[in-house]
Design an enzyme around this catalytic site. Structure first.
Site, mmCIF file in Angstrom:
data_model
loop_
_atom_site.group_PDB
_atom_site.id
_atom_site.type_symbol
_atom_site.label_atom_id
_atom_site.label_comp_id
_atom_site.label_asym_id
_atom_site.label_seq_id
_atom_site.Cartn_x
_atom_site.Cartn_y
_atom_site.Cartn_z
ATOM 1 N N SER A 238 0.828 -1.190 0.000
ATOM 2 C CA SER A 238 0.000 0.000 0.000
ATOM 3 C C SER A 238 0.867 1.245 0.000
ATOM 4 O O SER A 238 2.045 1.200 0.332
ATOM 5 C CB SER A 238 -0.891 0.014 1.238
ATOM 6 N N LYS A 239 0.224 2.319 -0.384
ATOM 7 C CA LYS A 239 0.880 3.618 -0.485
ATOM 8 C C LYS A 239 1.581 4.007 0.812
ATOM 9 O O LYS A 239 2.613 4.656 0.788
ATOM 10 C CB LYS A 239 -0.196 4.667 -0.773
ATOM 11 N N ARG A 240 0.981 3.596 1.917
ATOM 12 C CA ARG A 240 1.529 4.015 3.203
ATOM 13 C C ARG A 240 2.957 3.500 3.409
ATOM 14 O O ARG A 240 3.748 4.110 4.088
ATOM 15 C CB ARG A 240 0.624 3.561 4.355
#
Ligand code: GLU
Length: 462
Positions: A238-240
Site C-alpha cells: 500500500s501507499k503508506r
C-alpha cells in the site's frame, strides 16, 4: 480457440504495480499464443473516477511497450481502449434480456430498508425476488437458492462456492449505469475474451460472474487470479509503506527493462536461479499455471539491483539518451557523458543524477579532516596534495583510463601508498567522504578545476 486477453483497469487512480503485472502476464500469454491483448477502461462507477487516471494508464502502458493489439480507434499508430461508459446501451439491452427471461428482477428496496435488513441478514434477503416489479431502484440477478457454483482457476484449481452464500447481485442502477459485475461479463463475452487474468481480490466476484455467464447462456472463459503483492510485514502493498504507482518509479528514473523484469517475477520465476530476463525470454518461458497462489512479498532492493545491472549494460550513447530527460541542469552532452561515466557504477535512479553530481558544479564546504586518510596524517596528506598539484600541472584529464594508469604508475614509482595519495585526492576533488573514484572526477572537472580544488584543499590543511 484463439487467445484473447484484456486488461480492464478502473480509472480510480494511477496505474498500480499490480496492474502492470496483470498487463505483463496478459502480454506474455497473448504473444506466446499468437493472440490479442485488449485494453478496456472500466469507468462505470463515475463517482470514483480520478482525473488524469485514463491518460496515466495509456502513458504507462506505452512506456512499458504494452500497447493494445486492437481497439475501437487508432490514433498516432496506436489502438485506443474500449471504454465502458460509451457502451451503456449494450448493457441495458443485456439487462432487458435477463429481465425478460426471469433471470433478473427489479428491486425497489430503499437504502433505509436495506440498512435495516443488514442488521439481521448478511446479504440481500431477496425481498423483491418474486414481486415481478416493472421498475425499481436497481436490477438484481436471481441467484439460485441451492446448489453451488464452480469454476477452475488456472493457478488455484477448482473453486466451488455454495449458491446460498452468493448475494442477488445488483446488475444495473436505475440511472442506467451497469455495475462492474454486469459490464465485465457482457464485455468479456462480446470481446471474445478467452482468458481472464486479474488480481486475487476479485476471486470472490468470479462465482457471481459465472452465474451471469450461465444466465446469459454464454461460454465461460478461463480464469487466473494472481497473488497479492505484499509488504515485508505481509500486509497488502500500500501507499503508506512506499510507492505503488508505476508513475512514481518512472519519475524516479527506473528503466522499463528493470521495472518490467522486476514486476514480472512477483509471484513467478521460470527457473528459480535466474533473475535477469528480457521480454523475449519472458514471453517464451511464461506459464500461467506456474504462478504462485500465495501472496508475493515485494523486495524493492531487488529492483535496485536489477536497475544497476541494466544501467551498467547500457552503452555510453544509450545511457546518455535515457538519462537526458532527468537532468534539469544546463549541461552539454559531452560533460553529461563524463558525469554518467563517473556515476555509472553507483547510479540507480536516473532522477538522482543532478543531486549525485552537485559536487561537480559546486564543491561542498567540507571539513579539512576528511582530507586525511584514516591510516595517514595531516603532514603526509598536505605533502601528497602538493605533489599532486605538481603532477596535475602536466597531466591530461581527457582520457580517464590513461589518467588512472599514469597516476597509479606514478604512485608505484615513488613508492607511495595508494591510500596516502588517492584518498586526499578524491576528497579534495569531491569535498565528500564518499564519492566516485578520483580519476573519474578529474575527468569531469578538467585540469584547471582540479588544480584549483587541490589548492583549496592545501589551504584548508594549513
Ligand atoms: N475493473 C476491475 C479493476 O479495476 C477489473 C477487474 C477484472 O479484471 O475483472 O481491477
Amino acid at each position: 480457440m484463439s487467445v484473447r486477453v484484456r486488461l480492464a483497469p478502473s480509472p480510480t487512480g494511477f496505474m498500480h504495480l499490480g496492474t502492470l503485472r496483470v498487463a505483463l502476464y496478459d502480454y506474455f500469454f497473448a504473444k506466446q499464443n499468437n493472440g490479442k491483448f485488449i485494453l478496456r477502461i472500466e469507468d462505470t462507477d463515475q463517482s470514483r473516477e480520478v482525473e488524469g487516471a485514463v491518460s496515466n494508464i495509456l502513458k504507462t502502458l506505452r512506456w512499458a511497450g504494452l500497447t493494445p493489439d486492437e481497439g475501437p480507434d487508432k490514433l498516432g499508430g496506436e489502438y485506443g481502449p474500449y471504454t465502458q461508459s460509451e457502451r451503456l446501451d449494450i448493457y441495458r439491452t443485456h439487462v432487458d434480456a435477463l429481465l425478460a427471461s426471469g433471470a433478473a428482477y427489479w428491486c425497489d428496496c430503499t437504502q433505509e430498508a436495506l440498512e435495516e435488513s443488514r442488521k439481521q441478514h448478511l446479504g440481500y434477503p431477496g425481498f423483491c425476488r418474486d414481486k415481478k416489479l416493472e421498475s425499481g431502484e436497481v436490477v438484481r440477478l436471481k441467484v439460485p437458492n441451492s446448489g453451488e457454483t464452480t469454476f477452475t482457476d488456472l493457478i488455484r484449481g477448482e473453486i466451488s462456492i455454495p449458491n446460498k452464500d452468493i448475494d442477488d447481485q445488483v446488475l444495473m442502477k436505475s440511472d442506467g449505469f451497469p455495475t462492474y459485475h454486469l459490464a465485465v461479463v457482457v464485455d468479456d463475452h462480446l470481446m471474445e475474451i478467452s482468458h481472464i487474468f486479474r488480481g486475487e481480490e476479485w476471486i470472490a466476484s468470479t462465482p457471481k460472474h459465472v452465474l451471469l455467464y450461465e444466465a446469459f447462456g454464454f461460454d465461460v472463459p478461463k480464469f487466473a487470479h494472481l497473488p497479492l503483492l505484499l509488504n515485508a510485514d505481509k500486509s497488502k502493498l500500500s501507499k503508506r509503506q512506499g510507492d505503488v504507482a508505476v508513475e512514481d518509479y518512472i519519475a524516479k528514473g527506473y528503466l522499463p527493462e528493470a521495472l518490467l523484469n522486476f514486476v514480472a517475477l512477483q509471484g513467478w520465476n521460470p527457473k528459480g536461479d535466474q533473475e535477469l530476463y528480457d521480454m523475449d525470454e519472458l514471453v517464451k518461458l511464461f506459464d500461467i499455471t506456474k504462478v504462485n497462489s500465495s501472496g508475493s512479498v515485494v523486495n524493492f532492493e531487488k529492483l535496485d539491483w536489477m536497475q544497476s545491472h541494466y544501467i551498467k549494460e547500457k552503452s555510453d550513447e544509450e545511457l546518455l539518451k535515457v538519462a537526458r530527460p532527468f537532468v534539469k541542469r544546463d549541461v552539454d552532452d559531452a560533460k553529461l557523458s563524463r558525469i554518467l561515466d563517473m556515476l555509472k557504477d553507483r547510479l540507480v535512479r536516473l532522477a538522482e543524477i543532478d543531486e549525485l553530481s552537485d559536487f561537480i558544479f559546486e564543491i561542498p564546504d567540507y571539513d579539512a579532516d576528511i582530507l586525511v586518510w584514516k591510516k595517514s596524517d595531516v603532514v603526509t596528506a598536505t605533502s601528497m596534495l602538493q605533489e599532486l598539484k605538481d603532477y596535475f600541472e602536466d597531466a591530461n584529464c581527457s582520457d580517464v583510463e590513461k589518467l588512472e594508469e599514469d597516476l597509479k604508475n606514478w604512485i608505484t614509482k615513488n613508492e607511495y601508498k595508494n591510500g596516502d595519495v588517492l584518498w586526499p585526492l578524491r576528497t579534495a576533488l569531491s569535498g565528500q567522504k564518499n564519492s566516485p573514484p578520483p580519476f573519474a572526477i578529474a575527468h569531469v572537472l578538467g585540469k584547471e578545476e582540479v588544480l584549483s580544488r587541490l589548492t583549496t584543499a592545501i589551504k584548508k590543511l594549513s
